[in-house]
Design a protein around this motif. Structure first.
Motif, short mmCIF file in Angstrom:
data_model
loop_
_atom_site.label_atom_id
_atom_site.label_comp_id
_atom_site.label_asym_id
_atom_site.label_seq_id
_atom_site.Cartn_x
_atom_site.Cartn_y
_atom_site.Cartn_z
N VAL A 32 -39.96 53.42 -75.96
CA VAL A 32 -39.34 54.83 -75.36
C VAL A 32 -38.70 54.92 -74.44
CG1 VAL A 32 -41.91 55.52 -76.55
CG2 VAL A 32 -42.20 53.89 -74.37
N TYR A 33 -38.89 53.78 -73.60
CA TYR A 33 -38.07 53.58 -72.35
C TYR A 33 -36.75 52.20 -72.05
CZ TYR A 33 -35.71 54.43 -67.86
OH TYR A 33 -34.81 55.32 -66.82
N TYR A 34 -35.71 52.26 -72.78
CA TYR A 34 -34.56 51.38 -73.39
C TYR A 34 -33.22 51.37 -72.37
CZ TYR A 34 -32.33 47.32 -75.51
OH TYR A 34 -31.77 46.91 -76.59
N LEU A 35 -33.65 50.68 -71.48
CA LEU A 35 -32.35 50.50 -70.74
C LEU A 35 -31.18 48.93 -71.09
CD1 LEU A 35 -31.19 51.78 -67.74
CD2 LEU A 35 -30.82 49.76 -67.58
N ARG A 36 -31.16 48.88 -71.81
CA ARG A 36 -30.10 47.32 -71.39
C ARG A 36 -28.56 47.13 -71.48
NH1 ARG A 36 -32.31 43.10 -74.01
NH2 ARG A 36 -30.57 41.94 -72.56
N THR A 37 -27.85 46.21 -69.85
CA THR A 37 -26.74 46.49 -69.69
C THR A 37 -25.17 45.10 -70.65
OG1 THR A 37 -27.18 45.12 -67.71
CG2 THR A 37 -26.79 47.43 -68.15
N ARG A 38 -24.46 45.67 -70.71
CA ARG A 38 -24.24 44.34 -71.96
C ARG A 38 -22.35 44.38 -71.19
NH1 ARG A 38 -27.77 41.90 -75.06
NH2 ARG A 38 -28.37 43.21 -76.25
N GLN A 39 -21.65 42.99 -70.85
CA GLN A 39 -20.65 43.14 -70.44
C GLN A 39 -19.65 42.47 -71.87
OE1 GLN A 39 -21.83 40.75 -66.68
NE2 GLN A 39 -20.38 41.47 -66.26
N TYR A 40 -18.11 42.43 -72.06
CA TYR A 40 -17.46 42.18 -72.39
C TYR A 40 -16.38 42.03 -72.58
CZ TYR A 40 -21.19 44.22 -76.02
OH TYR A 40 -22.26 44.37 -76.86
N SER A 41 -15.09 41.19 -72.76
CA SER A 41 -13.80 41.41 -72.99
C SER A 41 -13.49 41.41 -73.51
CB SER A 41 -13.55 39.48 -71.79
OG SER A 41 -14.03 38.55 -72.55
N ARG A 42 -12.01 41.57 -73.58
CA ARG A 42 -10.96 41.56 -74.68
C ARG A 42 -9.68 41.33 -74.36
NH1 ARG A 42 -11.63 45.20 -79.24
NH2 ARG A 42 -9.64 45.96 -80.50
N SER A 43 -8.78 40.62 -75.22
CA SER A 43 -8.06 39.83 -74.93
C SER A 43 -6.82 40.82 -75.24
CB SER A 43 -7.44 38.51 -75.37
OG SER A 43 -7.74 38.83 -76.72
N THR A 44 -5.94 41.39 -74.84
CA THR A 44 -4.50 42.38 -75.04
C THR A 44 -3.03 41.61 -75.47
OG1 THR A 44 -4.31 43.27 -72.52
CG2 THR A 44 -5.76 44.45 -74.05
N ALA A 45 -2.12 42.09 -75.83
CA ALA A 45 -1.16 41.42 -75.96
C ALA A 45 0.15 41.73 -74.61
CB ALA A 45 0.07 41.85 -77.79
N SER A 46 -0.25 42.42 -73.99
CA SER A 46 0.78 43.05 -73.01
C SER A 46 -0.02 42.90 -71.27
CB SER A 46 0.99 43.95 -72.85
OG SER A 46 0.12 45.46 -73.11
N PRO A 47 0.46 42.44 -70.51
CA PRO A 47 -0.57 42.90 -69.57
C PRO A 47 -1.33 43.49 -69.06
CG PRO A 47 1.77 42.18 -68.68
CD PRO A 47 1.57 42.64 -70.31
#
Length: 384
Positions: free
Chosen positions: A278-293
């Motif tokens: 009924v009340y839901y708040l979940r934070t998530r952190q991610y990272s992703r590599s890229t081929a360029s700066p």
């Protein structure tokens, strides 16, 4: 020294209360800000409507409701969402949010007892919002609960946390603190093995779980996956009572189900799938590599729902605010949630499009856990 540390933690919590739901931004070259993303949210982040409004207007406003900016606002909003769900006839409710400011949760000296104490204090405020309601007439179709019990898994844990938070088992009129397995007041033993080990060796609590006379709502706090069957037993014994799973991180506990000494997977199908978020708040952190700066991009977001609204995928804009990416009536699996954030960043040009092959290598063949899959004997309440 211990008292000094606890006092310091409480002072920091008060200082950071208005930023309770922001995620600390790691230092990274590939960060993005609100100037990078289109952050127009003029149609969203609206305040919630009163519970006595038109049902269609309440649903529309809830679909566009934003995360709270303080614990005070959160307590009002989550009690309102629970009340709306109770009016619709739901008995098993989930309330989930970070119990402490994000900065505090990252501190090394914040223990599980600090988190449990914070959850108890928040649960007491949540219970007070129902216990303080005026008596309702006989013409009311669904009456709100006015007698609330906050339950710990066992008596020993309840005693420890209550003592740390002030030692009052009756913090307010209509609110009491107890345990799923209350002990005999005449039993003076310091160690009670039946409180701890019984569920590991036999089915059920052996009669230790008992409803409290006159209680109309139970708020369950700090229970583990092994202790959830006691909640099912309580629901069986008191089917008309409201049971609130309060900050139990059920999506984490479900991952333990099926392991040795834990409930079997049919427990999710039989019981946990019936719990309505009924009340839901979940934070998530991610990272992703890229081929360029800059070669590495860190991003974060949250999955937010305030009943009867949609599950909203919200992207952190880098300024402490969130931008709505998409909303859905069905709760997205965690893998889908991450992909929704990634696609939003690709659309904005923050992350490069890599093609189906590389995307498959990143995500793999299966992006859902077993309990997120369609299961024949499970209810859809947990995802709607």
């Amino acid at each position: 020294m211990l008292k000094y540390t606890q006092s310091t933690i409480l002072l920091i919590a008060l200082a950071l209360q208005s930023e309770a739901f922001t995620v600390p931004h790691p230092q990274r070259t590939g960060s993005f800000t609100a100037n990078t993303l289109h952050t127009s949210t003029s149609l969203y982040n609206v305040p919630p409507m009163p519970t006595d409004g038109d049902s269609a207007d309440i649903k529309d406003a809830s679909d566009r409701e934003g995360p709270p900016q303080s614990f005070f606002q959160l307590q009002i909003n989550c009690a309102r969402a629970a009340e709306l769900a109770i009016r619709d006839g739901y008995k098993l409710l989930e309330v989930e949010f970070p119990p402490l400011p994000a900065q505090m949760l990252e501190m090394d000296d914040v223990s599980a007892y600090n988190v449990a104490e914070a959850n108890l204090n928040l649960a007491v405020d949540f219970a007070k919002s129902f216990a303080a309601k005026p008596p309702q007439g006989d013409d009311v179709e669904v009456k709100m609960p006015r007698s609330v019990a906050i339950l710990f898994p066992d008596e020993a844990e309840a005693n420890i946390i209550v003592e740390k938070s002030g030692g009052n088992f009756n913090p307010s009129r209509g609110v009491t603190i107890s345990s799923l397995r209350p002990g005999d007041p005449n039993d003076k033993r310091l160690f009670k093995p039946e409180q701890t080990f019984l569920s590991l060796f036999r089915k059920g609590s052996g009669g230790l779980v008992k409803p409290i006379e006159g209680v109309e709502m139970y708020v369950i706090v700090v229970a583990s996956a092994q202790e959830l069957p006691d909640v099912e037993e309580l629901h069986t014994l008191a089917p008309d009572a409201i049971i609130v799973f309060y900050n139990l991180k059920l999506d984490v506990l479900r991952g333990d189900i099926g392991a040795p000494a834990f409930p079997s997977k049919d427990f999710q199908d039989r019981f946990l799938s019936l719990v309505k978020p009924v009340y839901y708040l979940r934070t998530r952190q991610y990272s992703r590599s890229t081929a360029s700066p800059p070669y590495m991009v860190a991003f974060q977001g949250c999955l937010f729902r305030s009943y009867p609204g949609q599950f909203q995928t919200l992207l952190d804009t880098g300024t402490g605010d969130y931008r709505r990416v998409v909303g859905a009536d069905m709760r997205p699996p965690l893998g889908t949630f991450k992909e929704q954030l990634t696609q939003a960043l690709q659309t904005e040009g923050v992350i490069e499009q890599e093609g189906k092959v590389l995307d498959f290598l990143r995500t793999g063949y299966k992006t859902t856990t077993w309990w997120e899959d369609e299961r024949e004997d499970a209810s859809d309440e947990w995802r709607t």
